[in-house]
Design a protein around this motif. Sequence first.
Motif, mmCIF file in Angstrom:
data_model
loop_
_atom_site.group_PDB
_atom_site.id
_atom_site.type_symbol
_atom_site.label_atom_id
_atom_site.label_comp_id
_atom_site.label_asym_id
_atom_site.label_seq_id
_atom_site.Cartn_x
_atom_site.Cartn_y
_atom_site.Cartn_z
ATOM 1 N N ASN A 157 0.930 -1.334 0.008
ATOM 2 C CA ASN A 157 -0.176 0.048 0.128
ATOM 3 C C ASN A 157 0.841 1.222 0.069
ATOM 4 O O ASN A 157 0.729 2.342 -0.749
ATOM 5 N N TYR A 200 -5.934 -5.166 -1.490
ATOM 6 C CA TYR A 200 -7.048 -4.044 -0.898
ATOM 7 C C TYR A 200 -7.710 -4.567 0.010
ATOM 8 O O TYR A 200 -8.390 -3.748 0.867
ATOM 9 N N ARG A 204 -8.094 -2.186 3.304
ATOM 10 C CA ARG A 204 -9.731 -1.886 3.690
ATOM 11 C C ARG A 204 -9.998 -2.567 4.968
ATOM 12 O O ARG A 204 -10.839 -1.691 5.622
ATOM 13 N N PRO A 217 -6.173 2.829 2.357
ATOM 14 C CA PRO A 217 -5.854 2.350 1.230
ATOM 15 C C PRO A 217 -5.627 3.462 0.104
ATOM 16 O O PRO A 217 -6.092 4.332 0.201
ATOM 17 N N ARG A 222 -7.047 1.311 -5.057
ATOM 18 C CA ARG A 222 -8.534 1.079 -4.956
ATOM 19 C C ARG A 222 -9.145 1.256 -6.621
ATOM 20 O O ARG A 222 -9.892 0.431 -6.860
#
Length: 248
Positions: A157, A200, A204, A217, A222
């Motif tokens: 991330n 993700y 998340r 995120p 995304r």
Amino acid sequence: MTTTSKAILLAGEGPLYPELEQLITAHGYRVVSVEEAEASEVGLALEVTNGDLAAKKERVRELDQLLPAYVPIVATSLAITATEVAAWTAHPERVCGFGTLLPLAERELFEIAPALQTEEPILSQTVTFFQSLGKETEIVDDEVGLVFPRILSLIINEAAFALMEKAATAADIDTAMKKGVNYPYGPLEWADRIGLDEVYAIVRGLHRDLAEERYRPAPLLRKLVLAGRVGKRSGRGFYVYENEGDAT
């Protein structure tokens, strides 16, 4: 009760499903779906949805209604805690969490996360089952993302933020991490192999559960997932994004 002579019910959707089905079958188990399952023949149920938590909840409740109360329900707890999953059921004591990342051929370890409600016999059956697949197991605390998946997903991330902000190219980010900390893959390359959708879902889930800014995120991650650009499985991921010059 052992699972060796029993069918394994595999439910849910996502990239883990086909690889886990192949692994289970290769070790002599019969894999059945919810539609095929005879409740009395099922020794253990696995639920593997990570992305759509509403769908996960529906499937876990379906398993809870279908199966006798002594049959373990072992659910991925990468995007949600096993304790929350167990709370969806009428028999929370038979729910246990687990997690790993793809590709399974490269993963020697499955992490097992008992819910607060999990009874000891269920935990023991879960550990025995994954060890019967030729994998090592480690019991970890019931936290979103578990240990290795959480750490790696947060590194990916952060790399996605760096790429989005044009701090470096994808190749430079990956080279720096491989040479700097001796990773087998750079974080962006690793994400393409795991699946950006799985990464993700973990990030998340952490943001949902802990509500801290450091778990937010990356918008680029995304957007690529929303566009179906989930990495190796789709043929498009971080590197294709950069080469195409897509706007962030």
